[in-house]
Write a protein that holds these residues in place. Structure first.
Motif, mmCIF file in Angstrom:
data_model
loop_
_atom_site.group_PDB
_atom_site.id
_atom_site.type_symbol
_atom_site.label_atom_id
_atom_site.label_comp_id
_atom_site.label_asym_id
_atom_site.label_seq_id
_atom_site.Cartn_x
_atom_site.Cartn_y
_atom_site.Cartn_z
ATOM 1 N N THR A 24 -6.351 -4.330 -4.106
ATOM 2 C CA THR A 24 -5.899 -3.445 -3.031
ATOM 3 C C THR A 24 -4.860 -2.458 -3.548
ATOM 4 O O THR A 24 -4.933 -1.257 -3.267
ATOM 5 C CB THR A 24 -5.290 -4.269 -1.878
ATOM 6 O OG1 THR A 24 -6.280 -5.169 -1.397
ATOM 7 C CG2 THR A 24 -4.802 -3.374 -0.754
ATOM 8 N N ILE A 25 -3.900 -2.934 -4.319
ATOM 9 C CA ILE A 25 -2.852 -2.061 -4.861
ATOM 10 C C ILE A 25 -3.447 -1.058 -5.833
ATOM 11 O O ILE A 25 -3.160 0.142 -5.756
ATOM 12 C CB ILE A 25 -1.745 -2.906 -5.541
ATOM 13 C CG1 ILE A 25 -0.997 -3.750 -4.496
ATOM 14 C CG2 ILE A 25 -0.767 -2.016 -6.302
ATOM 15 C CD1 ILE A 25 -0.070 -4.796 -5.084
ATOM 16 N N SER A 26 -4.307 -1.516 -6.719
ATOM 17 C CA SER A 26 -4.922 -0.617 -7.707
ATOM 18 C C SER A 26 -5.788 0.437 -7.035
ATOM 19 O O SER A 26 -5.771 1.604 -7.420
ATOM 20 C CB SER A 26 -5.761 -1.420 -8.691
ATOM 21 O OG SER A 26 -4.949 -2.309 -9.404
ATOM 22 N N ARG A 27 -6.545 0.037 -6.021
ATOM 23 C CA ARG A 27 -7.396 0.986 -5.300
ATOM 24 C C ARG A 27 -6.556 2.063 -4.618
ATOM 25 O O ARG A 27 -6.902 3.245 -4.649
ATOM 26 C CB ARG A 27 -8.245 0.236 -4.278
ATOM 27 C CG ARG A 27 -9.307 1.100 -3.624
ATOM 28 C CD ARG A 27 -10.161 0.318 -2.654
ATOM 29 N NE ARG A 27 -10.893 -0.730 -3.346
ATOM 30 C CZ ARG A 27 -10.986 -1.989 -2.910
ATOM 31 N NH1 ARG A 27 -10.379 -2.350 -1.802
ATOM 32 N NH2 ARG A 27 -11.657 -2.883 -3.578
ATOM 33 N N LYS A 28 -5.452 1.662 -4.015
ATOM 34 C CA LYS A 28 -4.588 2.632 -3.330
ATOM 35 C C LYS A 28 -3.961 3.596 -4.337
ATOM 36 O O LYS A 28 -3.836 4.783 -4.069
ATOM 37 C CB LYS A 28 -3.499 1.896 -2.541
ATOM 38 C CG LYS A 28 -2.798 2.750 -1.536
ATOM 39 C CD LYS A 28 -3.746 3.176 -0.457
ATOM 40 C CE LYS A 28 -3.045 3.922 0.634
ATOM 41 N NZ LYS A 28 -3.956 4.469 1.629
ATOM 42 N N LYS A 29 -3.570 3.084 -5.506
ATOM 43 C CA LYS A 29 -3.001 3.946 -6.548
ATOM 44 C C LYS A 29 -4.039 4.967 -7.019
ATOM 45 O O LYS A 29 -3.739 6.147 -7.148
ATOM 46 C CB LYS A 29 -2.517 3.113 -7.743
ATOM 47 C CG LYS A 29 -1.196 2.416 -7.501
ATOM 48 C CD LYS A 29 -0.793 1.570 -8.680
ATOM 49 C CE LYS A 29 -0.496 2.400 -9.881
ATOM 50 N NZ LYS A 29 0.869 2.718 -10.124
ATOM 51 N N THR A 72 -6.598 8.767 -12.379
ATOM 52 C CA THR A 72 -6.148 8.549 -13.747
ATOM 53 C C THR A 72 -6.649 9.640 -14.668
ATOM 54 O O THR A 72 -7.702 10.225 -14.449
ATOM 55 C CB THR A 72 -6.648 7.192 -14.284
ATOM 56 O OG1 THR A 72 -8.064 7.174 -14.168
ATOM 57 C CG2 THR A 72 -6.049 6.046 -13.514
ATOM 58 N N LEU A 73 -5.878 9.909 -15.705
ATOM 59 C CA LEU A 73 -6.293 10.867 -16.719
ATOM 60 C C LEU A 73 -7.276 10.188 -17.659
ATOM 61 O O LEU A 73 -7.198 8.997 -17.909
ATOM 62 C CB LEU A 73 -5.077 11.362 -17.507
ATOM 63 C CG LEU A 73 -4.033 12.122 -16.704
ATOM 64 C CD1 LEU A 73 -2.840 12.433 -17.598
ATOM 65 C CD2 LEU A 73 -4.602 13.402 -16.154
ATOM 66 N N LYS A 90 0.830 -1.212 0.000
ATOM 67 C CA LYS A 90 0.000 0.000 0.000
ATOM 68 C C LYS A 90 0.862 1.259 0.000
ATOM 69 O O LYS A 90 0.563 2.219 -0.699
ATOM 70 C CB LYS A 90 -0.926 0.025 1.218
ATOM 71 C CG LYS A 90 -2.146 -0.839 1.077
ATOM 72 C CD LYS A 90 -3.021 -0.668 2.307
ATOM 73 C CE LYS A 90 -4.326 -1.364 2.178
ATOM 74 N NZ LYS A 90 -5.186 -1.144 3.356
ATOM 75 N N LEU A 91 1.929 1.248 0.785
ATOM 76 C CA LEU A 91 2.828 2.404 0.828
ATOM 77 C C LEU A 91 3.473 2.633 -0.531
ATOM 78 O O LEU A 91 3.542 3.768 -1.008
ATOM 79 C CB LEU A 91 3.898 2.206 1.897
ATOM 80 C CG LEU A 91 4.940 3.315 2.005
ATOM 81 C CD1 LEU A 91 4.282 4.615 2.461
ATOM 82 C CD2 LEU A 91 6.041 2.922 2.963
#
Length: 187
Positions: free
Chosen positions: A126-131, A137-138, A79-80
């Motif tokens: 989880t990773i995509s949501r945190k990003k 996103t554009l 997540k970090l």
């Protein structure tokens, strides 16, 4: 001597791992925080003051769950990284977090740690949501388009950020950091 390690909880707060056992916050009074074992039915309690363990009472009625600790450490690390690295793919963040967790483990525990790490498919969301939370996103038509074709005028609105008005009247912000000069974030 009690070994205390701090890890991130699901909500991002620090929680102690004492001798391999995860504790959860029970209550706090002033600068003292009272913790209890995370395992249901276990009566072990701990007290910390200013981040230092002051007392540990009771005995655990279960063995230490190293799998749970490793998974939590991995998730916090992933997540970090997702929150701080906007141009790294979810797969690369997963791979890097895995290698860091394995390298931080003791030499004789690395195979066991690698075996309990979650699969990419279970952490991708989880990773995509945190990003997305940290780096929206554009839009596809904006991402690949040179903004100079859309610009009519530039405005400065109370900050040092550049804004422009497009022919359709929408206001957009010119992105110039991180080598994205000439791209527009429409809002």
């Amino acid at each position: 001597m009690n070994e205390v390690k701090w890890i991130a909880s699901q909500r991002g707060n620090s929680i102690p791992v004492i001798n391999g056992y995860i504790f959860k916050k029970n209550r706090s009074i002033g600068d003292k925080i009272f913790w209890r074992c995370d395992e249901k039915g276990c009566k072990t309690n701990a007290v910390t003051k200013c981040g230092q363990l002051t007392s540990l009472t009771g005995g655990h009625n279960h063995s230490a769950n190293t799998t749970k600790v490793v998974k939590r450490e991995f998730k916090a690390k992933a997540k970090l990284m997702a929150a701080t690295e906007p141009f790294t793919t979810a797969q690369n963040i997963y791979n890097e977090a895995c290698s860091r967790i394995i390298n931080e483990a003791e030499e004789n525990m690395r195979a066991e740690v690698a075996a309990v790490l979650p699969a990419f498919s279970s952490t991708k969301t989880t990773i995509s949501r945190k990003k997305k939370e940290n780096f929206p996103t554009l839009l596809p038509f904006v991402r690949d388009t040179d903004c100079s074709a859309f610009m009519i005028e530039k405005y400065r609105i109370g900050t040092s950020r550049n804004f422009d008005r497009r022919p359709n009247g929408k206001l957009g912000e010119m992105i110039s950091s991180n080598g994205m000069s000439g791209k527009r974030l429409v809002f």
